[in-house]
Design an enzyme around this catalytic site. Structure first.
Site, mmCIF file in Angstrom:
data_model
loop_
_atom_site.group_PDB
_atom_site.id
_atom_site.type_symbol
_atom_site.label_atom_id
_atom_site.label_comp_id
_atom_site.label_asym_id
_atom_site.label_seq_id
_atom_site.Cartn_x
_atom_site.Cartn_y
_atom_site.Cartn_z
ATOM 1 C CE LYS A 1 3.121 3.028 3.085
ATOM 2 N NZ LYS A 1 3.226 3.063 4.537
ATOM 3 C CD GLU B 1 9.996 1.682 10.324
ATOM 4 O OE1 GLU B 1 9.852 2.658 9.582
ATOM 5 O OE2 GLU B 1 9.865 0.501 9.930
ATOM 6 C CG LEU C 1 8.352 2.192 4.644
ATOM 7 C CD1 LEU C 1 8.171 0.985 3.732
ATOM 8 C CD2 LEU C 1 7.008 2.837 4.918
ATOM 9 C CE1 TYR D 1 1.066 -0.352 4.397
ATOM 10 C CE2 TYR D 1 -0.015 1.788 4.417
ATOM 11 C CZ TYR D 1 0.807 0.853 5.022
ATOM 12 O OH TYR D 1 1.380 1.138 6.225
HETATM 13 N N1 PMP Z 1 7.604 3.662 8.761
HETATM 14 C C1 PMP Z 1 6.472 2.950 8.795
HETATM 15 C C2 PMP Z 1 6.491 1.607 9.444
HETATM 16 C C3 PMP Z 1 5.289 3.470 8.253
HETATM 17 O O1 PMP Z 1 4.154 2.757 8.282
HETATM 18 C C4 PMP Z 1 5.299 4.770 7.682
HETATM 19 C C5 PMP Z 1 4.057 5.401 7.134
HETATM 20 N N2 PMP Z 1 3.403 4.658 6.226
HETATM 21 C C6 PMP Z 1 6.511 5.468 7.651
HETATM 22 C C7 PMP Z 1 7.643 4.885 8.207
HETATM 23 C C8 PMP Z 1 6.608 6.842 7.028
HETATM 24 O O2 PMP Z 1 6.570 6.750 5.651
HETATM 25 P P1 PMP Z 1 6.053 7.960 4.747
HETATM 26 O O3 PMP Z 1 6.870 9.129 5.129
HETATM 27 O O4 PMP Z 1 6.281 7.512 3.370
HETATM 28 O O5 PMP Z 1 4.601 8.145 5.087
#
Ligand code: PMP
Length: 288
Positions: A150, A183, A208, A33
């Site tokens: 993701k 994270e 991620l 996603y």
């Molecule tokens: N880490 C994880 C585990 C996440 O789910 C997200 C948000 N989807 C992020 C980091 C941040 O990613 P982004 O800046 O692309 O929203």
């Protein structure tokens, strides 16, 4: 207003927006996603999100559901049909539906499922939260070894967020076996050290690669602020001058306490606030 959801070729009323009982996303979390920010009726960092989607699909040998151009069209139309000015576009791709079998069906045997949802989100509410900052709670990272993809395999994140919520915290920060922060449950984690250095964990299979993380790193470097991409421990985070998280849904959100301990003077940090105010100037902003 009636909400509309895109499902496999049709724009459907919310109540009818369903996928099959034997969809592999539902049964195996065989699905990826993206969440893209919508700001003032424009998309934020669409290119980076589509590049990451392509990477997630590739890592799982999933064919893309359509071309990027067609995908952008569906995202735009869903946003417009739902009259979203400020909010989020959510898109999910699954490997498709078919008789329940762990092994992947051969490519071409199943059609991918594509769902796009657009939702309004109040910028004023997020700004109000950023004025005070949020609390985070740390807990062991029990996710799988490929958190760089993701996927919708989000149960560990749900467990962590729920535990954080019960403790009055807005986000959970995961720790690895060595005591490093990996994270957030749905965000990347950052600190500003006592020496004023901006630190976020290096990209590897444990986190991620956040789109907001990438754009913010560009933004900081353009401002002459050094960014160190390295591991940092919970202890270092507790001693930090500032802390914050990044995600498409909150951009830069100050963290003012970790496990009940105040960070800095307990107010959002100066560098954090500066980066928050600069973020959208560095991001790619595109028309629907
Ligand atoms: N880490 C994880 C585990 C996440 O789910 C997200 C948000 N989807 C992020 C980091 C941040 O990613 P982004 O800046 O692309 O929203």
């Amino acid at each position: 207003m009636n909400r509309i959801v895109y499902v496999n070729g049709s724009y459907k009323p919310y109540a009818d927006a369903t996928v099959h009982a034997e969809d592999r996303g539902f049964q195996f979390a065989d699905s990826v996603y993206e969440v893209i920010e919508v700001l003032g009726g424009k998309l934020v960092d669409a290119t980076r999100h589509l590049v990451r989607l392509e990477r997630s699909l590739n890592e799982l040998s999933m064919p893309p559901p359509m071309s990027n151009g067609a995908l952008l069209h569906v995202i735009s139309r869903t946003i417009k049909l739902n009259r979203v000015r400020d909010g989020l576009a959510y898109l999910q791709v699954t490997r498709g539906e078919g008789p329940r079998d762990f092994a992947f069906p051969s490519i071409g045997k199943v059609a991918p499922t594509l769902v796009v949802i657009a939702r309004s989100q109040s910028q004023a509410k997020i700004a109000a939260l950023a004025e005070t900052g949020i609390a985070v709670k740390t807990m062991p990272d029990i996710r799988w070894g490929r958190s760089d993809i993701k996927t919708v395999m989000l149960l560990p994140a749900c467990l962590a967020k729920d535990a954080a919520k019960r403790d009055g915290a807005k986000e959970a920060w995961f720790t690895d076996a060595a005591g490093n922060i990996t994270e957030g449950a749905s965000s990347n984690a950052w600190i500003v050290t006592q020496a004023g250095v901006l630190v976020t964990r290096q990209l590897d299979n444990r986190i991620l690669g956040g789109v907001t993380r990438a754009t913010l790193a560009d933004c900081a470097r353009a401002e002459g602020v050094a960014v160190e991409e390295r591991s940092f421990t919970r202890a270092e985070a507790l001693f930090a001058r500032e802390a914050f998280i990044t995600s498409a849904s909150n951009t830069v959100m100050p963290v003012t306490s970790i496990d009940g301990q105040t960070i800095g003077n307990g107010a959002p940090g100066l560098l954090t606030q500066r980066l928050r105010s600069l973020f959208h100037h560095s991001a790619e902003i595109s028309d629907l």
